[in-house]
Design a protein around this motif. Structure first.
Motif, PDB file in Angstrom:
ATOM      1  N   LYS A 193       0.806  -1.222   0.000  1.00  8.45           N
ATOM      2  CA  LYS A 193       0.000   0.000   0.000  1.00  8.45           C
ATOM      3  C   LYS A 193       0.840   1.274   0.000  1.00  8.45           C
ATOM      4  CE  LYS A 193      -4.119  -1.776   2.267  1.00  8.45           C
ATOM      5  NZ  LYS A 193      -4.959  -1.725   3.477  1.00  8.45           N
ATOM      6  N   ARG A 194       2.024   1.223   0.615  1.00 10.11           N
ATOM      7  CA  ARG A 194       2.791   2.455   0.830  1.00 10.11           C
ATOM      8  C   ARG A 194       4.100   2.564   0.056  1.00 10.11           C
ATOM      9  NH1 ARG A 194       1.961   2.961   7.346  1.00 10.11           N
ATOM     10  NH2 ARG A 194      -0.307   3.102   7.256  1.00 10.11           N
ATOM     11  N   SER A 195       4.486   1.526  -0.622  1.00  4.85           N
ATOM     12  CA  SER A 195       5.763   1.539  -1.333  1.00  4.85           C
ATOM     13  C   SER A 195       5.767   2.566  -2.464  1.00  4.85           C
ATOM     14  CB  SER A 195       6.055   0.156  -1.919  1.00  4.85           C
ATOM     15  OG  SER A 195       7.222   0.201  -2.705  1.00  4.85           O
ATOM     16  N   PRO A 196       6.887   3.284  -2.618  1.00  5.38           N
ATOM     17  CA  PRO A 196       7.009   4.234  -3.723  1.00  5.38           C
ATOM     18  C   PRO A 196       7.341   3.560  -5.063  1.00  5.38           C
ATOM     19  CG  PRO A 196       9.005   4.291  -2.415  1.00  5.38           C
ATOM     20  CD  PRO A 196       8.045   3.351  -1.721  1.00  5.38           C
ATOM     21  N   VAL A 197       7.590   2.248  -5.038  1.00  2.48           N
ATOM     22  CA  VAL A 197       7.890   1.496  -6.261  1.00  2.48           C
ATOM     23  C   VAL A 197       6.940   0.311  -6.341  1.00  2.48           C
ATOM     24  CG1 VAL A 197      10.327   2.207  -6.283  1.00  2.48           C
ATOM     25  CG2 VAL A 197       9.673   0.072  -5.162  1.00  2.48           C
ATOM     26  N   PRO A 198       6.816  -0.319  -7.513  1.00  6.97           N
ATOM     27  CA  PRO A 198       5.945  -1.490  -7.637  1.00  6.97           C
ATOM     28  C   PRO A 198       6.376  -2.618  -6.681  1.00  6.97           C
ATOM     29  CG  PRO A 198       6.585  -0.709  -9.794  1.00  6.97           C
ATOM     30  CD  PRO A 198       7.405   0.059  -8.799  1.00  6.97           C
ATOM     31  N   VAL A 199       5.383  -3.375  -6.229  1.00  6.89           N
ATOM     32  CA  VAL A 199       5.605  -4.488  -5.306  1.00  6.89           C
ATOM     33  C   VAL A 199       5.004  -5.752  -5.914  1.00  6.89           C
ATOM     34  CG1 VAL A 199       5.092  -5.419  -3.009  1.00  6.89           C
ATOM     35  CG2 VAL A 199       5.549  -2.965  -3.306  1.00  6.89           C
ATOM     36  N   THR A 200       5.779  -6.842  -5.863  1.00  8.62           N
ATOM     37  CA  THR A 200       5.276  -8.147  -6.283  1.00  8.62           C
ATOM     38  C   THR A 200       5.150  -9.002  -5.027  1.00  8.62           C
ATOM     39  OG1 THR A 200       6.373  -7.988  -8.420  1.00  8.62           O
ATOM     40  CG2 THR A 200       5.735 -10.196  -7.689  1.00  8.62           C
ATOM     41  N   LEU A 201       3.945  -9.535  -4.793  1.00  9.43           N
ATOM     42  CA  LEU A 201       3.709 -10.432  -3.681  1.00  9.43           C
ATOM     43  C   LEU A 201       3.818 -11.870  -4.174  1.00  9.43           C
ATOM     44  CD1 LEU A 201       0.568  -8.703  -2.146  1.00  9.43           C
ATOM     45  CD2 LEU A 201       2.898  -8.602  -1.295  1.00  9.43           C
ATOM     46  N   VAL A 202       4.583 -12.681  -3.452  1.00 17.09           N
ATOM     47  CA  VAL A 202       4.824 -14.070  -3.848  1.00 17.09           C
ATOM     48  C   VAL A 202       4.350 -14.998  -2.740  1.00 17.09           C
ATOM     49  CG1 VAL A 202       6.576 -15.753  -4.526  1.00 17.09           C
ATOM     50  CG2 VAL A 202       6.805 -13.355  -5.218  1.00 17.09           C
ATOM     51  N   ARG A 203       3.624 -16.035  -3.134  1.00 17.21           N
ATOM     52  CA  ARG A 203       3.171 -17.048  -2.161  1.00 17.21           C
ATOM     53  C   ARG A 203       4.117 -18.207  -2.141  1.00 17.21           C
ATOM     54  NH1 ARG A 203      -1.800 -18.141   0.229  1.00 17.21           N
ATOM     55  NH2 ARG A 203      -2.806 -16.184   0.491  1.00 17.21           N
TER      56      ARG A 203
END
Length: 142
Positions: free
Chosen positions: A132-142
């Motif tokens: 929600k707060r990152s200034p860059v793209p975030v990839t979530l991995v399971r």
């Protein structure tokens, strides 16, 4: 094309999968593994123990070494090298504060508390805050 990737890691399987994903899908990118120690808790356990050390940086590095050894093994299995960095304090805040130095953050969807109450949620607290707060793209991995 991504050139710098930040992968926050604890000792969870989700974090290991995040590092594997980052390395496998970005063969030319420089990957930095961040481990945050001294996490504040209601009982102040890890944070208080760390604050009582004579050399805070050395104590933090010692506590992070087990996670970094695992990260180096994962990278070595792929003939890759990684950089490592230690943060002190709250994991989400550390990740967000460092994120703008990277093209993206690749993070496990749940941390080491996955087996506890957090398993009922789709995304863990740290991963949710970072996404929600990152200034860059975030990839979530399971």
């Amino acid at each position: 094309m991504l050139s710098k990737i930040l992968v926050p890691m604890d000792d969870s399987e989700h974090a290991a999968h995040a590092l594997e994903y980052a390395l496998d899908n970005n063969p030319d990118a420089a990957v930095t593994v961040l481990h945050v120690v001294g996490v504040p808790s209601m009982m102040m356990g890890d944070a208080v123990g760390l604050s009582l050390e004579d050399d805070l940086d050395e104590a933090a590095a010692e506590r992070a070494e087990e996670v970094f050894e695992r990260a180096r093994e994962i990278a070595a299995d792929r003939d890759r090298e990684i950089e490592t960095v230690v943060g002190i304090g709250h994991p989400a805040r550390n990740i967000i504060d460092r994120a703008e130095e990277y093209d993206t953050v690749v993070i496990g969807s749940h941390g080491k508390d996955w087996t506890r109450a957090t398993r009922q949620f789709l995304v863990g607290n740290v991963a949710e805050t970072v996404s929600k707060r990152s200034p860059v793209p975030v990839t979530l991995v399971r």
